[in-house]
Design a protein around this motif. Structure first.
Motif, PDB file in Angstrom:
ATOM      1  N   GLY A 129       0.810  -1.217   0.000  1.00 30.74           N
ATOM      2  CA  GLY A 129       0.000   0.000   0.000  1.00 30.74           C
ATOM      3  C   GLY A 129       0.842   1.265   0.000  1.00 30.74           C
ATOM      4  N   LEU A 130       1.882   1.300   0.825  1.00 32.26           N
ATOM      5  CA  LEU A 130       2.767   2.467   0.858  1.00 32.26           C
ATOM      6  C   LEU A 130       3.558   2.597  -0.433  1.00 32.26           C
ATOM      7  CD1 LEU A 130       4.129   2.400   4.524  1.00 32.26           C
ATOM      8  CD2 LEU A 130       2.592   4.077   3.499  1.00 32.26           C
ATOM      9  N   TYR A 131       3.980   1.475  -0.977  1.00 32.90           N
ATOM     10  CA  TYR A 131       4.735   1.484  -2.231  1.00 32.90           C
ATOM     11  C   TYR A 131       3.885   2.076  -3.351  1.00 32.90           C
ATOM     12  CZ  TYR A 131       7.649  -0.281  -6.048  1.00 32.90           C
ATOM     13  OH  TYR A 131       8.444  -0.388  -7.160  1.00 32.90           O
ATOM     14  N   VAL A 132       2.638   1.616  -3.468  1.00 33.38           N
ATOM     15  CA  VAL A 132       1.743   2.109  -4.513  1.00 33.38           C
ATOM     16  C   VAL A 132       1.472   3.594  -4.322  1.00 33.38           C
ATOM     17  CG1 VAL A 132      -0.612   1.962  -5.437  1.00 33.38           C
ATOM     18  CG2 VAL A 132       0.711  -0.128  -5.022  1.00 33.38           C
ATOM     19  N   LYS A 133       1.245   4.015  -3.102  1.00 31.81           N
ATOM     20  CA  LYS A 133       0.986   5.438  -2.852  1.00 31.81           C
ATOM     21  C   LYS A 133       2.203   6.288  -3.219  1.00 31.81           C
ATOM     22  CE  LYS A 133      -0.963   8.755   0.234  1.00 31.81           C
ATOM     23  NZ  LYS A 133      -1.633   9.041   1.468  1.00 31.81           N
ATOM     24  N   LYS A 134       3.395   5.781  -2.933  1.00 33.75           N
ATOM     25  CA  LYS A 134       4.615   6.499  -3.283  1.00 33.75           C
ATOM     26  C   LYS A 134       4.766   6.613  -4.801  1.00 33.75           C
ATOM     27  CE  LYS A 134       9.598   6.365  -2.515  1.00 33.75           C
ATOM     28  NZ  LYS A 134      10.709   5.633  -1.935  1.00 33.75           N
ATOM     29  N   ARG A 135       4.389   5.580  -5.528  1.00 38.24           N
ATOM     30  CA  ARG A 135       4.547   5.563  -6.981  1.00 38.24           C
ATOM     31  C   ARG A 135       3.446   6.320  -7.720  1.00 38.24           C
ATOM     32  NH1 ARG A 135       9.193   4.733  -5.905  1.00 38.24           N
ATOM     33  NH2 ARG A 135      10.208   2.744  -6.111  1.00 38.24           N
ATOM     34  N   THR A 136       2.212   6.275  -7.208  1.00 36.08           N
ATOM     35  CA  THR A 136       1.092   6.904  -7.916  1.00 36.08           C
ATOM     36  C   THR A 136       0.598   8.182  -7.254  1.00 36.08           C
ATOM     37  OG1 THR A 136      -0.619   5.677  -6.713  1.00 36.08           O
ATOM     38  CG2 THR A 136       0.258   4.653  -8.729  1.00 36.08           C
ATOM     39  N   GLY A 137       0.916   8.351  -5.978  1.00 34.10           N
ATOM     40  CA  GLY A 137       0.398   9.495  -5.250  1.00 34.10           C
ATOM     41  C   GLY A 137      -0.998   9.254  -4.695  1.00 34.10           C
ATOM     42  N   LEU A 138      -1.543   8.069  -4.941  1.00 32.84           N
ATOM     43  CA  LEU A 138      -2.884   7.716  -4.475  1.00 32.84           C
ATOM     44  C   LEU A 138      -2.829   6.393  -3.718  1.00 32.84           C
ATOM     45  CD1 LEU A 138      -4.908   8.467  -7.734  1.00 32.84           C
ATOM     46  CD2 LEU A 138      -4.844   9.864  -5.662  1.00 32.84           C
ATOM     47  N   PRO A 139      -3.750   6.206  -2.765  1.00 30.30           N
ATOM     48  CA  PRO A 139      -3.786   4.927  -2.052  1.00 30.30           C
ATOM     49  C   PRO A 139      -4.121   3.768  -2.985  1.00 30.30           C
ATOM     50  CG  PRO A 139      -5.144   6.573  -0.945  1.00 30.30           C
ATOM     51  CD  PRO A 139      -4.736   7.155  -2.252  1.00 30.30           C
ATOM     52  N   LEU A 140      -3.700   2.586  -2.612  1.00 30.17           N
ATOM     53  CA  LEU A 140      -3.971   1.370  -3.366  1.00 30.17           C
ATOM     54  C   LEU A 140      -5.479   1.229  -3.578  1.00 30.17           C
ATOM     55  CD1 LEU A 140      -2.801  -1.267  -4.551  1.00 30.17           C
ATOM     56  CD2 LEU A 140      -3.065  -2.294  -2.305  1.00 30.17           C
ATOM     57  N   GLY A 141      -5.896   1.064  -4.826  1.00 27.75           N
ATOM     58  CA  GLY A 141      -7.302   0.876  -5.152  1.00 27.75           C
ATOM     59  C   GLY A 141      -8.119   2.154  -5.238  1.00 27.75           C
TER      60      GLY A 141
ATOM     61  N   LYS B  24      -9.889   5.537  -6.560  1.00 30.65           N
ATOM     62  CA  LYS B  24     -10.466   5.944  -7.835  1.00 30.65           C
ATOM     63  C   LYS B  24      -9.465   6.842  -8.564  1.00 30.65           C
ATOM     64  CE  LYS B  24     -14.445   8.032  -9.950  1.00 30.65           C
ATOM     65  NZ  LYS B  24     -15.792   8.506  -9.803  1.00 30.65           N
ATOM     66  N   GLY B  25      -9.264   6.572  -9.826  1.00 34.22           N
ATOM     67  CA  GLY B  25      -8.348   7.379 -10.620  1.00 34.22           C
ATOM     68  C   GLY B  25      -6.903   6.921 -10.572  1.00 34.22           C
ATOM     69  N   SER B  26      -6.625   5.825  -9.876  1.00 35.22           N
ATOM     70  CA  SER B  26      -5.233   5.399  -9.734  1.00 35.22           C
ATOM     71  C   SER B  26      -4.634   4.914 -11.060  1.00 35.22           C
ATOM     72  CB  SER B  26      -5.081   4.335  -8.646  1.00 35.22           C
ATOM     73  OG  SER B  26      -5.845   3.195  -8.930  1.00 35.22           O
ATOM     74  N   LEU B  27      -5.434   4.292 -11.908  1.00 39.30           N
ATOM     75  CA  LEU B  27      -4.912   3.850 -13.203  1.00 39.30           C
ATOM     76  C   LEU B  27      -4.505   5.062 -14.051  1.00 39.30           C
ATOM     77  CD1 LEU B  27      -4.254   1.719 -15.330  1.00 39.30           C
ATOM     78  CD2 LEU B  27      -6.660   1.813 -16.035  1.00 39.30           C
ATOM     79  N   GLY B  28      -5.357   6.051 -14.106  1.00 35.23           N
ATOM     80  CA  GLY B  28      -5.036   7.263 -14.860  1.00 35.23           C
ATOM     81  C   GLY B  28      -3.811   7.971 -14.312  1.00 35.23           C
ATOM     82  N   GLN B  29      -3.712   8.014 -12.993  1.00 37.96           N
ATOM     83  CA  GLN B  29      -2.550   8.646 -12.364  1.00 37.96           C
ATOM     84  C   GLN B  29      -1.267   7.890 -12.691  1.00 37.96           C
ATOM     85  OE1 GLN B  29      -2.233  11.463 -11.141  1.00 37.96           O
ATOM     86  NE2 GLN B  29      -0.832  11.540  -9.428  1.00 37.96           N
ATOM     87  N   MET B  30      -1.346   6.546 -12.666  1.00 37.16           N
ATOM     88  CA  MET B  30      -0.177   5.738 -13.006  1.00 37.16           C
ATOM     89  C   MET B  30       0.248   6.001 -14.445  1.00 37.16           C
ATOM     90  SD  MET B  30       0.854   2.545 -14.685  1.00 37.16           S
ATOM     91  CE  MET B  30      -0.688   1.815 -15.034  1.00 37.16           C
TER      92      MET B  30
END
Length: 146
Positions: free
Chosen positions: A6-18, A20-26
């Motif tokens: 969860g922390l890794y994903v937030k660091k990479r995308t700026g959004l929490p794991l799962g 809304k909008g995380s795919l677009g942000q990635m």
């Protein structure tokens, strides 16, 4: 010590794991990256988390980091090929040589000043997409698939 997924994903995308909008942000962060190695930092953070902790880190304990990085790309390609073979029911290797070539380009972009971060977003996205496509085209043109 490893950070949580969860922390890794937030660091990479700026959004929490799962979120809304995380795919677009990635996609925005990856394609807007100012170098090819930065592209891969943001691309598919869930898969890269596991590749980093299960493949790259163990390899990097015994071999130079650049070689461990390249072998991680080769391993990632092999995993993609394995899934493809399971679905198709027959052998084919496209992803392994393609990812091996991209891994070589990533290792080079980490050591050489190949950044384009000052370019506008559209140009960074075009460069990153072009590098991916050129690696694929080179693999196909050289007949490196088997």
């Amino acid at each position: 010590m490893a950070i949580s997924l969860g922390l890794y994903v937030k660091k990479r995308t700026g959004l929490p794991l799962g979120a809304k909008g995380s795919l677009g942000q990635m996609l925005r962060r990856a394609f807007g990256a100012g170098s090819f190695d930065r592209f891969w930092i943001h691309w598919n953070p869930i898969f890269s988390y596991y590749l980093g902790y299960r493949l790259y880190r163990p390899l990097a304990r015994y071999i130079p980091a650049a070689l461990a990085l390249w072998l991680t790309f080769v391993g990632c390609g092999a995993l993609h090929d394995a899934v493809t073979m399971l679905v198709r029911g027959s052998g084919a290797f496209l992803f392994t040589p393609w990812f091996a070539l991209m891994g070589l380009l990533v290792a080079l972009s980490k050591t050489l000043p190949l950044g384009y971060g000052a370019s506008p977003f559209w140009l960074r996205a075009l460069i990153n997409l072009t590098l991916i496509a050129l690696c694929l085209a080179l693999v196909l043109a050289l007949g490196l698939t088997f």
